[in-house]
Design a protein around this motif. Structure first.
Motif, mmCIF file in Angstrom:
data_model
loop_
_atom_site.group_PDB
_atom_site.id
_atom_site.type_symbol
_atom_site.label_atom_id
_atom_site.label_comp_id
_atom_site.label_asym_id
_atom_site.label_seq_id
_atom_site.Cartn_x
_atom_site.Cartn_y
_atom_site.Cartn_z
ATOM 1 N N GLN A 135 2.106 14.752 -2.037
ATOM 2 C CA GLN A 135 3.572 14.111 -1.524
ATOM 3 C C GLN A 135 3.232 13.303 -0.403
ATOM 4 N N ASN A 136 4.149 12.047 -0.332
ATOM 5 C CA ASN A 136 3.816 11.261 0.873
ATOM 6 C C ASN A 136 2.595 11.068 1.231
ATOM 7 N N GLY A 137 1.723 10.610 0.185
ATOM 8 C CA GLY A 137 -0.016 10.462 0.409
ATOM 9 C C GLY A 137 -0.271 9.385 1.318
ATOM 10 N N THR A 138 -1.164 9.598 2.144
ATOM 11 C CA THR A 138 -1.708 8.722 3.244
ATOM 12 C C THR A 138 -0.943 8.710 4.676
ATOM 13 N N ILE A 148 -2.840 -1.583 -2.227
ATOM 14 C CA ILE A 148 -3.345 -0.320 -2.629
ATOM 15 C C ILE A 148 -2.557 0.370 -3.424
ATOM 16 N N THR A 149 -2.670 0.782 -4.760
ATOM 17 C CA THR A 149 -1.747 1.437 -5.297
ATOM 18 C C THR A 149 -1.673 3.138 -4.999
ATOM 19 N N ALA A 150 -0.688 3.650 -5.116
ATOM 20 C CA ALA A 150 -0.608 5.200 -4.563
ATOM 21 C C ALA A 150 -1.549 6.230 -5.291
ATOM 22 N N TYR A 165 2.456 8.682 -12.211
ATOM 23 C CA TYR A 165 3.606 8.109 -11.394
ATOM 24 C C TYR A 165 5.086 8.785 -11.597
ATOM 25 N N MET A 166 5.821 8.784 -10.587
ATOM 26 C CA MET A 166 7.190 9.350 -10.890
ATOM 27 C C MET A 166 7.318 10.509 -11.825
ATOM 28 N N GLY A 167 6.459 11.391 -11.697
ATOM 29 C CA GLY A 167 6.175 12.471 -12.532
ATOM 30 C C GLY A 167 6.915 13.760 -12.189
ATOM 31 N N ARG A 197 12.334 1.025 -0.987
ATOM 32 C CA ARG A 197 12.397 2.174 -0.264
ATOM 33 C C ARG A 197 11.164 2.578 0.038
ATOM 34 N N LEU A 198 10.179 2.496 -0.529
ATOM 35 C CA LEU A 198 8.731 3.276 -0.350
ATOM 36 C C LEU A 198 7.922 2.472 0.714
ATOM 37 N N VAL A 199 8.472 1.288 1.273
ATOM 38 C CA VAL A 199 7.671 0.569 2.213
ATOM 39 C C VAL A 199 7.872 1.478 3.702
ATOM 40 N N GLY A 243 0.879 -1.105 -0.013
ATOM 41 C CA GLY A 243 -0.023 0.025 -0.136
ATOM 42 C C GLY A 243 0.996 1.129 0.066
ATOM 43 N N PRO A 244 0.181 2.368 0.237
ATOM 44 C CA PRO A 244 0.889 3.620 -0.159
ATOM 45 C C PRO A 244 1.650 4.138 0.920
ATOM 46 N N GLY A 245 1.637 3.752 2.146
ATOM 47 C CA GLY A 245 2.325 4.453 3.440
ATOM 48 C C GLY A 245 1.582 4.070 4.738
ATOM 49 N N PRO A 258 8.129 10.745 -2.692
ATOM 50 C CA PRO A 258 7.284 10.229 -3.560
ATOM 51 C C PRO A 258 6.171 11.211 -3.842
ATOM 52 N N VAL A 259 5.884 11.511 -5.075
ATOM 53 C CA VAL A 259 4.913 12.640 -5.424
ATOM 54 C C VAL A 259 3.679 11.862 -6.479
ATOM 55 N N MET A 260 2.541 11.851 -6.426
ATOM 56 C CA MET A 260 1.672 11.446 -7.174
ATOM 57 C C MET A 260 1.128 12.745 -7.789
ATOM 58 N N ILE A 261 1.093 12.740 -9.185
ATOM 59 C CA ILE A 261 0.450 14.148 -9.777
ATOM 60 C C ILE A 261 -0.924 13.429 -10.455
ATOM 61 N N GLY A 306 6.061 -1.085 -2.404
ATOM 62 C CA GLY A 306 5.241 -0.115 -2.182
ATOM 63 C C GLY A 306 3.902 -0.089 -3.017
ATOM 64 N N GLY A 307 2.885 0.161 -2.702
ATOM 65 C CA GLY A 307 1.683 0.166 -3.209
ATOM 66 C C GLY A 307 1.164 -1.106 -3.660
ATOM 67 N N ASP A 308 0.877 -1.380 -5.017
ATOM 68 C CA ASP A 308 0.672 -2.673 -5.773
ATOM 69 C C ASP A 308 1.885 -3.208 -6.408
HETATM 70 C C1 LIG Z 1 8.215 3.003 -8.604
HETATM 71 S S1 LIG Z 1 6.406 3.637 -8.375
HETATM 72 C C2 LIG Z 1 5.676 2.369 -7.540
HETATM 73 C C3 LIG Z 1 4.366 2.562 -7.461
HETATM 74 C C4 LIG Z 1 3.734 1.596 -6.602
HETATM 75 N N1 LIG Z 1 4.010 -0.108 -7.160
HETATM 76 C C5 LIG Z 1 2.205 1.564 -6.301
HETATM 77 O O1 LIG Z 1 1.378 0.981 -6.678
HETATM 78 O O2 LIG Z 1 1.895 2.718 -5.847
HETATM 79 C C6 LIG Z 1 6.905 4.976 -7.329
HETATM 80 C C7 LIG Z 1 6.054 6.127 -7.682
HETATM 81 O O3 LIG Z 1 4.872 5.893 -7.139
HETATM 82 C C8 LIG Z 1 4.201 7.101 -6.349
HETATM 83 N N2 LIG Z 1 3.902 7.017 -5.162
HETATM 84 C C9 LIG Z 1 4.209 5.824 -4.272
HETATM 85 N N3 LIG Z 1 3.878 6.031 -3.006
HETATM 86 C C10 LIG Z 1 3.154 7.108 -2.990
HETATM 87 C C11 LIG Z 1 2.971 8.140 -1.997
HETATM 88 N N4 LIG Z 1 2.702 7.826 -0.781
HETATM 89 N N5 LIG Z 1 2.632 9.332 -2.057
HETATM 90 C C12 LIG Z 1 2.669 9.927 -3.499
HETATM 91 N N6 LIG Z 1 2.973 9.182 -4.376
HETATM 92 C C13 LIG Z 1 3.499 7.869 -4.099
HETATM 93 C C14 LIG Z 1 5.098 8.269 -6.826
HETATM 94 O O4 LIG Z 1 4.782 8.795 -7.942
HETATM 95 C C15 LIG Z 1 6.384 7.568 -6.940
HETATM 96 O O5 LIG Z 1 7.470 8.046 -7.647
#
Ligand SMILES: C[S@@+](CC[C@H](N)C(=O)[O-])C[C@H]1O[C@@H](n2cnc3c(N)ncnc32)[C@H](O)[C@@H]1O
Length: 267
Positions: free
Chosen positions: A200-203, A119-121, A172-174, A38-40, A13-15, A229-232, A90-92
């Motif tokens: 940024q750093n959603g959730t 849950i994807t970001a 993603y990764m925008g 890293r995003l875990v 999940g996202p965080g 991490p930033v989501m656009i 991280g995410g899905d």
């Molecule tokens: C390599 S992708 C991985 C995506 C992940 N598999 C998912 O399903 O969310 C990494 C990107 O996901 C987005 N991301 C992941 N976690 C995030 C968060 N908590 N807040 C904002 N963006 C996030 C950012 O755009 C980040 O650069």
């Protein structure tokens, strides 16, 4: 077939740790080893019981700590040694997570596996920033795109098909290619005034949000000094962000209260 080792590819999940699935938490508790990205978040890592080995294979855009081939090798070798592995992503795992590549590597070595979605970001950031990904009369389609290609290859996307005012666009990764993406979208016909957001750093309790328009997005992100991490999120649905917010404002109120308390203590 190697009967001993088993790999669970698990979405974290996202965080927010409470967004993990029940299955993900159960698997963490019974693993021999957890291999994580890293995003875990730290809150999620805290769910791993003491005594279970952890291996970090964190990657950042442009800074590949552990190359993908080596990550595959680590998992394959642990599985061949008969370990029960949770590969925590991280995410899905199957949304811009290279989960498919890892599963192909496991299959190549006849290693048994399962995939547990997370849950994807995009979903996490949407819910926690008051921006529904679809909304009747505003958005009929959602597009998930990557803003960054492997090995820093130029971002070569079909902007004509992406620039659709009736859809929601999630990038993603925008960050690194944002000026190019904005320019290409406007060039392809998406109005410069289209509502746009960055989360940024959603959730998590570190979440930051900017709500602006497409042509102002890059400046707004710089002003807030946002970092990955930033989501656009781009599209009419972003105009609902303040009305539907339930998280960001309470977070900001809490930050204010904390800083008043800190100032009072320092006086
Ligand atoms: C390599 S992708 C991985 C995506 C992940 N598999 C998912 O399903 O969310 C990494 C990107 O996901 C987005 N991301 C992941 N976690 C995030 C968060 N908590 N807040 C904002 N963006 C996030 C950012 O755009 C980040 O650069």
């Amino acid at each position: 077939m190697n009967k001993q080792g088993f790999v669970s590819l698990v979405g974290a999940g996202p965080g927010d740790a409470e967004l993990m699935t029940v299955k993900a938490v159960r698997l963490l508790q019974h693993a021999d080893v957890v291999v994580y990205d890293r995003l875990v978040s730290a809150d999620i890592l805290n769910l791993i019981p003491k005594g279970i080995s952890r291996i970090s294979v964190g990657k950042e855009v442009g800074k590949h700590c552990v190359p993908q081939a080596q990550i595959n090798e680590i998992i394959v070798n642990l599985a061949k040694a008969g370990r029960k592995i949770v590969r925590l992503k991280g995410g899905d795992p199957y949304m811009f997570g290279r989960g498919g590549e890892e599963v192909l590597a496991l299959k190549e070595h006849d290693i048994a596996f399962e995939v547990v979605p997370g849950i994807t970001a995009a979903s996490g950031c949407s819910s926690y920033s008051g921006i529904p990904l679809t909304h009747r009369g505003m958005s009929r389609r959602v597009q998930f795109i990557t803003g960054h290609f492997n090995d820093n290859e130029p971002l070569d996307l079909n902007w004509q098909s992406i620039a659709d005012p009736d859809s929601t666009l999630v990038i993603y990764m925008g960050l690194s290619n944002l000026p190019l993406a904005v320019h290409s979208l406007i060039d392809a016909g998406l109005p410069a005034s289209t509502p746009a957001a960055a989360v940024q750093n959603g959730t998590t309790e570190l979440q930051q949000r900017v709500i602006t328009t497409l042509d102002q997005l890059n400046d707004a992100i710089h002003q807030k000094r946002m970092k990955a991490p930033v989501m656009i999120i781009i599209g009419e649905v972003v105009s609902l962000a303040d009305e539907l917010d339930w998280f960001q404002q309470s977070l900001e109120n809490k930050r204010l209260e904390d800083s008043y308390e800190q100032n009072a203590l320092n006086r």
